[in-house]
Design an enzyme around this catalytic site. Structure first.
Site, short mmCIF file in Angstrom:
data_model
loop_
_atom_site.label_atom_id
_atom_site.label_comp_id
_atom_site.label_asym_id
_atom_site.label_seq_id
_atom_site.Cartn_x
_atom_site.Cartn_y
_atom_site.Cartn_z
N VAL A 77 13.82 -9.59 -0.10
CA VAL A 77 13.82 -10.57 -1.19
C VAL A 77 14.38 -10.03 -2.52
CG1 VAL A 77 12.02 -12.12 -0.31
CG2 VAL A 77 11.37 -10.14 -1.71
N ASN A 103 4.26 -13.64 -1.68
CA ASN A 103 3.32 -12.60 -1.25
C ASN A 103 3.95 -11.20 -1.17
OD1 ASN A 103 0.92 -11.44 0.38
ND2 ASN A 103 2.66 -11.21 1.79
N TYR A 167 2.54 -0.85 -11.18
CA TYR A 167 1.97 -1.91 -10.34
C TYR A 167 1.11 -2.86 -11.18
CZ TYR A 167 -0.54 -4.14 -6.45
OH TYR A 167 -1.08 -5.06 -5.57
N SER A 170 3.29 -5.00 -13.23
CA SER A 170 4.00 -6.03 -12.45
C SER A 170 3.09 -7.21 -12.13
CB SER A 170 4.58 -5.43 -11.16
OG SER A 170 3.56 -5.18 -10.20
N LYS A 171 1.83 -6.90 -11.83
CA LYS A 171 0.90 -7.99 -11.48
C LYS A 171 0.45 -8.75 -12.74
CE LYS A 171 1.00 -7.51 -7.01
NZ LYS A 171 1.56 -8.51 -6.12
P1 NAD Z 1 1.62 -5.00 3.33
O1 NAD Z 1 2.43 -3.79 3.01
O2 NAD Z 1 0.87 -5.04 4.61
O3 NAD Z 1 2.50 -6.31 3.25
C1 NAD Z 1 3.50 -6.47 2.31
C2 NAD Z 1 4.57 -7.32 2.93
O4 NAD Z 1 5.62 -7.53 1.99
C3 NAD Z 1 5.19 -6.60 4.14
O5 NAD Z 1 5.43 -7.55 5.13
C4 NAD Z 1 6.49 -6.05 3.56
O6 NAD Z 1 7.50 -5.85 4.52
C5 NAD Z 1 6.83 -7.18 2.60
N1 NAD Z 1 7.80 -6.76 1.61
C6 NAD Z 1 7.71 -5.76 0.72
N2 NAD Z 1 8.83 -5.68 0.02
C7 NAD Z 1 9.66 -6.67 0.48
C8 NAD Z 1 10.96 -7.08 0.17
N3 NAD Z 1 11.67 -6.47 -0.78
N4 NAD Z 1 11.50 -8.13 0.86
C9 NAD Z 1 10.80 -8.76 1.82
N5 NAD Z 1 9.56 -8.40 2.17
C10 NAD Z 1 8.99 -7.36 1.50
O7 NAD Z 1 0.63 -5.18 2.09
P2 NAD Z 1 -0.39 -6.35 1.67
O8 NAD Z 1 -1.57 -5.64 1.15
O9 NAD Z 1 -0.53 -7.38 2.71
O10 NAD Z 1 0.40 -6.93 0.41
C11 NAD Z 1 0.67 -8.31 0.23
C12 NAD Z 1 0.50 -8.68 -1.22
O11 NAD Z 1 -0.88 -8.55 -1.57
C13 NAD Z 1 1.28 -7.79 -2.18
O12 NAD Z 1 1.89 -8.59 -3.16
C14 NAD Z 1 0.21 -6.91 -2.79
O13 NAD Z 1 0.54 -6.48 -4.08
C15 NAD Z 1 -0.97 -7.86 -2.80
N6 NAD Z 1 -2.28 -7.21 -2.89
C16 NAD Z 1 -2.72 -6.36 -1.91
C17 NAD Z 1 -3.96 -5.76 -2.05
C18 NAD Z 1 -4.52 -4.83 -1.02
O14 NAD Z 1 -5.52 -4.14 -1.31
N7 NAD Z 1 -3.95 -4.75 0.18
C19 NAD Z 1 -4.74 -6.01 -3.19
C20 NAD Z 1 -4.26 -6.86 -4.17
C21 NAD Z 1 -3.03 -7.46 -4.01
#
Ligand code: NAD
Length: 269
Positions: A77, A103, A167, A170-171
């Protein structure tokens, strides 16, 4: 409105039947869990992620009855041509877009003393710029359907933590993006909200640079930093996303739903 009508409406809570939802980062973690729940709730899905095998795996776990309503649009993306392609292909395939779930996201660990501009740029490009671009292109279609957007933000967007500088920034930007766009689009009946998870066990930590051992230590430590005494589950986040994407949240816009086991309310004693 009678109580009977209200009860009838209650039966519709958390249905996404007939809605077309585009979910980025759907090949793992929160994006995959959200995709699977959305499929169970009747949505047609456009799934993006960089890992094609991961996307196929997510599609396999989706609701059996809705399997033919899943369309994969792999790609990065942060690549502008990919983003244009995702929107074009989605509209060609389903003719409409009702829900955008921003996401896809990455994390990185550093303080102001040991960060780099490269880290800043990489995180901002994925977590902010790509969301900005995809949303720009999706909005004309969301206006037509009076649709909605859910941004997957983080507790790091609303509270401050050391060692996650880029991070957290960004959020925080994503939180403002959510609120500003909610005001800009409200007159068009497009709702924009965010979900702010606490710690959820996904690939994000190792992808961000933690070793496996550090990840396990961090998850164990995280039990003490969430008031409920545990980290959250994928489904707990997906349920909040589904609520905001559904008509059950028809009067909610510009809000951040914090799903963090009380982490945001805690202060050191
Ligand atoms: P994850 O690494 O399992 O999933 C992230 C997904 O985003 C993966 O499928 C990855 O391939 C995809 N991705 C990353 N960069 C990309 C790009 N440039 N183009 C297309 N796809 C891309 O991690 P997650 O924890 O499921 O993260 C999902 C969201 O949740 C993120 O935005 C993260 O910041 C947020 N989040 C996660 C947590 C946590 O503790 N896991 C907490 C708060 C927020």
């Amino acid at each position: 409105m009678s109580l009977y009508t209200t009860a009838q409406q209650a039966c519709k809570v958390l249905s996404l039947h007939g809605k077309v939802a585009l979910i980025t980062g759907a090949s793992s973690g929160i994006g995959a869990a959200t995709s699977i729940l959305f499929s169970k709730l009747g949505a047609k899905l456009i799934l993006n992620g960089r890992n094609v095998e991961g996307l196929k795996e997510t599609a396999k776990l989706c609701d059996e009855a809705n399997k033919e309503k899943i369309f994969l649009v792999p790609g990065d993306v942060t690549d502008e041509t990919v983003v244009e392609h995702i929107i074009k292909e989605s509209i060609t395939k389903f003719g409409q877009l009702d829900v955008l779930i921003n996401n896809a996201g990455i994390v990185g660990y550093a303080t102001i003393e040991n960060t780099s501009l490269k880290q800043f740029d990489t995180i901002m490009k994925t977590n902010v710029r790509a969301v900005y671009h995809l949303t720009m292109l999706a909005v004309p279609h969301l206006i037509k359907t009076k649709g909605c957007i859910v941004n997957i933000s983080s507790i790091c967007g609303v509270r401050s933590f050391p060692k996650y500088l880029a991070y957290c920034m960004s959020k925080a930007a994503l939180e403002q993006f959510t609120k500003c766009t909610s005001l800009e689009l409200a007159s068009k009946q497009v709702r924009v909200n965010s979900v702010c998870p606490g710690v959820i066990d996904t690939n994000i930590f190792v992808r961000g640079g933690m070793t496996e051992e550090e990840r396990l230590q961090f998850l164990e430590y995280s039990k003490t930093t969430h008031a409920l005494g545990r980290i959250g589950t994928l489904d707990e986040v997906a349920q909040a996303v589904a609520f905001l994407a559904s008509d059950a949240a028809s009067f909610a816009t510009g809000i951040s739903v914090i799903v963090d086991g009380g982490k945001h309310a805690m202060c050191p004693l």
